[in-house]
Structures are given as C-alpha cells and as structure tokens.
Write a protein that holds these residues in place. Sequence first.
Motif: not given
Length: 225
Positions: A114-129
């Motif tokens: 869960k904390d790895g870079e590969a598993s993160q959402l792409v930069p353009d689609l990050q949750p807001q607030g």
Amino acid sequence: MAWTWKTAYRSFYYATAPEPDDIALDPATTAVLVIDIQNTYVAEPEDPEEAARWRPFLDRMRDVVIPNTVALAADARARGVEVLFARIACQTQDGRDRSLSQKKPGFNNLLLPKDGEASQLVPDLQPQGDEITVLKTTDSALTGTNLRLILHNLGIRTVICAGIFTDQCVSSTVRSLADESFDVLIVDDCCAAATDDLHRHELEVLNMIYGHVVRLEDIAGFFAA
C-alpha cells in the motif's frame, strides 16, 4: 449513425430490446468511482516487445482515459457529487493478505504494497480534500472493502464507474454494485482494457444487464434532466 447510449453496445440478449428510459441524476445520490488507475499500469515496460504489445493500451490511457476521468471528476466536484477511488494495494510487504485471484501466476499476480509507488494512484487522479479511497486485494471494489457501507452511509443510489481494466476490476465492481441494487453507469471513454476488442466485448456484456454504458459527453445531460 450518431452515438447514442440507448442503442450502443447491445449484446445478443438486448439486440431487440426497446430503448431504455432517460437517465436523470441527482447530485446528492450520485457518486463517481475511479477504479485502479495506478502508477503500475501506466509504466512503460522495460522489454521493447512488451512495450510494443501494450502500446495501444498505454496510448489510450494517456490520450483518452486519464484526461477524460480527470474531467469527469472535476465536473462531479463542481456539482457536489461524491468522488471516490479504489486501488489495488495489500497491507503486507510480501502480499500474504492478498486474495487468491491476485496470487495466481501470470498477469494478475499483483504484489502492490500500500505504501509503494507502484500502487499509488496516478498523479493526475489524486483524491482532493476528504475524498475517500478504498484499498482492495480483490477485483471487485465492494467484495474486499467497506465500500458498500460507505456508499450506503453517503446516501448513494447511482455509481458512475471509470477505470481499468474494463474486463476485470471494472467489470467485477459493476456486477457487485448491480447485485447490491445500485444503479450503475459505465463511462466508455473513461475505461480501458488491454485491447479495444476486450473493452468493447465487456461493455456489451455489461450493458443493459448490470448498468448502462455511456460516454463522458452524456453525463452533463443526465444531471440536467
């Protein structure tokens, strides 16, 4: 013939069915769910042959799916519609908490701590607030998470789905949502499978049974109805 969601993507089962009723969405009871648009899936394969094999998918993600999903989320936020995210991510470093479907050899053998870079959402689609993200080790975003409870607590009745892969995690999530009696919209040009053939085929399978296949251009009209 011009695109219309009322007649597009008809499978054998619904080839002769009448056109569905108009869709009218209430922002208070509607949510957008973005499924698995994660770094691992848009990374360029190191092997040149694999890179060439995946080129159509990567191009669709870059040119169509990601920008359209960004627009979908932005429009939702402007209307006061909840935007939620799901991503594949295990709690352990060795993935021992994964479901069997993500431990089998081959493409779906996914080790994404869960904390790895590969598993993160792409930069353009990050949750807001305070937008909610659920972590899953299953294909369906409902099966292995508390998403059903979250949607219920938010008062959601209709879920607009975007993401990847159309024939895997998107399909599993859509089917689970339909089984839980949510109305579902699958946004054609905010989704992708590994190939266009797989994408189109799965949309035909899902359409009219588990939800309605629409396009980004249709969404504004549904809220205006």
